[in-house]
Write an enzyme that holds these catalytic residues in place. Structure first.
Site, PDB file in Angstrom:
ATOM      1  CG  ASP A 301      -1.941   1.062   1.220  1.00 13.18           C
ATOM      2  OD1 ASP A 301      -2.614   1.216   0.184  1.00 13.18           O
ATOM      3  OD2 ASP A 301      -2.104   1.754   2.241  1.00 13.18           O
ATOM      4  CD  GLU A 348      -1.977   2.819  -3.668  1.00 13.55           C
ATOM      5  OE1 GLU A 348      -2.102   3.620  -4.632  1.00 13.55           O
ATOM      6  OE2 GLU A 348      -1.636   3.172  -2.533  1.00 13.55           O
ATOM      7  CG  ASP A 400      -9.176   3.008  -0.680  1.00 17.03           C
ATOM      8  OD1 ASP A 400      -9.798   2.773   0.368  1.00 17.03           O
ATOM      9  OD2 ASP A 400      -7.928   3.025  -0.737  1.00 17.03           O
TER      10      ASP A 400
END
Length: 514
Positions: A301, A348, A400
């Site tokens: 992430d 990410e 998200d």
């Protein structure tokens, strides 16, 4: 690291329609694995599996190593003799068929944790020889994180879940005598919490084996930053930017942008990368070795933060006055590769990403991400389109994002809808299936579709809205929706996609019709 071509589904276990108000590693998880196998899906992506902290977010965990007790299946504990079925029946936990609504975390904690602790006490009092030996092995092999975590967890419970910096100073600052006294006073509680973690990892590894037997690999997720109220920050304050009172000096976030004039102040303490480097990045090596022990691939992430991160003064209420500060870059990952022998990661790398971040990812040979919903804005957004996704991991949307149907109905601008129609063609069976087809037949290595998009659900099924405080991470799907017809449709599409040479361009050009 190149990844073998495969398709799969993104679904956090809390979203399963399990008994008791929250998804877990019980029967519904095995039924979902069977659905994946029948649909020819080779990947199951989950979000971080750690114990929940602030906001019940899986990205705000109280430990980098422990598991979330709410994911333990009480039904499987019944099957292994930890607790009697009548105790579950007497507790009147809702059955899956009557309880598929959103996760109500306060209610779930109040109903499930007493049953789980009762089961663990029974296990400790009456476990068989083989089970007791497995527990002893688990304790021994994981003492490097387990003993400190259970002490933190027990003290946090005693302090009514207040953050560790609000504990009595001797405990907050880890005075050796105070800690030793706490270990003696809490000895029984510590053993119970060790057994809870044993139950979690026994069930998780059993589910992983079941998936592996069906050629399904698990994609995990590692958040770059740690929650301040975590065992890791309490245990290793020297690794974080804390002042003499062990309060954060600076915190993480992202700068002001099109979406927020004041940026996002996440509040996580930032690392002392110089101190971590002096230790040979030992904590990071432990963290990612543990992640690869529990999952097959790892999503990293906020990869941007390894190149540069946004440093915000802790006293500031917004991210406006932050600044970019250099991260560890190649140095960390070279140490990780040396220790782990490989980097089964992908990055990410969404949002505003500099050329330097792309260069870092390319040097490390870590695949990036492409999100189809992002591909239909201005010309710069076309980098997310399927025919440009070679060597990447492609999604229709992520946890998200709004669902694809929700985005199409209310989030997409008119020009984005026109561009999407020009690219994916007619949507006779829904825009979500047009996007799934475009993603699965793309040039990407891996294709991951949120289950909400497979089911064609709208904004009511969104998992997370990043700027929203409260109300996130609650979605669960209803029993009976994973039908054989749905599996067959996915399987046929995946079979077609599997026949395509890896990296081939199969989609139209990005010269959209006006």
């Amino acid at each position: 690291m190149s990844l073998p071509r495969a398709a799969g589904i993104l679904l956090h276990p809390t979203s399963l329609p399990s008994r008791g108000g929250i998804g877990d590693f019980g029967p519904a998880a095995y039924q979902f694995a069977d659905f994946l196998a029948s649909a020819r899906q080779g990947l199951w992506q989950v979000l971080p599996l750690g114990p929940l902290g602030y906001g019940n977010s899986p990205y705000s965990s109280t430990s980098a190593f422990a598991g979330n007790p709410l994911l333990i299946s009480l039904e499987r504990l019944v099957g292994h003799g930890w607790i009697a079925q009548r105790k579950l029946d007497d507790a009147k936990l809702p059955a899956p068929s009557s309880d598929s609504g959103p996760v109500e975390y306060d209610r779930v904690f109040a109903a499930k944790m007493p049953l789980l602790f009762a089961a663990v006490r029974n296990f400790l009092a009456s476990a068989s020889g083989s089970a007791r030996q497995r527990f002893a092995s688990f304790r021994s092999e994981n003492s490097w994180w387990l003993d400190d975590f259970v002490l933190f967890d027990a003290l946090r419970a005693r302090q009514k879940l207040h953050s560790w910096n609000q504990w009595p100073p001797a405990l907050a600052h880890r005075d050796p005598a105070a800690l030793e006294n706490a270990r003696k006073e809490l000895a029984d509680d510590l053993e119970i919490r060790r057994a809870v973690q044993f139950a979690f990892f026994e069930q998780w590894q059993a589910l992983r084996r079941y998936c592996a037997e069906r050629s399904i690999r698990i994609v995990g997720d590692v958040a770059i930053f740690m929650n301040y109220d975590s065992a890791d920050v309490w245990l290793h304050p020297e690794l974080f930017r804390l002042d003499e009172n062990r309060d954060p000096e600076v915190v993480a976030g992202v700068p002001p942008d099109f979406f927020s004039k004041t940026g996002q102040r996440w509040g996580n303490p930032l690392y002392r990368w110089d101190v971590m480097k002096a230790t040979g990045y030992a904590w990071w090596i432990q963290r990612l070795r543990w992640a690869t022990h529990n999952c097959d691939y790892i999503r990293l992430d906020h990869f941007r933060g390894f190149d540069q991160f946004w440093e915000i003064p802790a006293a500031d209420e917004t991210a406006t006055n932050g600044r970019w500060v250099d991260g560890p870059r190649d140095d960390l990952f070279l140490k990780l590769r040396e220790a782990l022998g490989g980097l089964p990661f992908f990055a990410e790398d969404l949002g505003y990403i500099t050329p330097e971040v792309h260069a870092l990812r390319d040097r490390l040979q870590i695949p990036g991400m492409a999100v189809l919903q992002f591909g239909f804005g201005d010309e710069g957004a076309h980098m997310y389109l399927p025919h440009r996704a070679a060597g990447k991991v492609i999604y229709t949307g992520t946890h998200d994002n709004d669902t694809t149907v929700g985005w199409w109905n209310s989030g997409a601008a008119d020009h984005e809808r026109r561009a999407a129609q020009a690219y994916v063609g007619r949507c006779e069976d829904g825009v979500h299936w047009a996007f799934i087809r475009a993603a699965q037949t793309s040039a990407a290595d891996l294709c991951l579709i949120p289950l909400q998009d497979v089911l064609g659900l709208g904004s009511e099924a969104r998992m997370n809205t990043p700027s929203l405080h409260g109300g996130n991470w609650k979605w669960r799907f209803a029993p009976g929706v994973l039908t054989p017809d749905l599996a067959s449709k996915l399987a046929l599409l995946t079979e077609v996609a599997d026949r395509l040479p890896q990296g081939v361009k199969v989609s139209a050009s990005d010269d959209f019709a006006a």
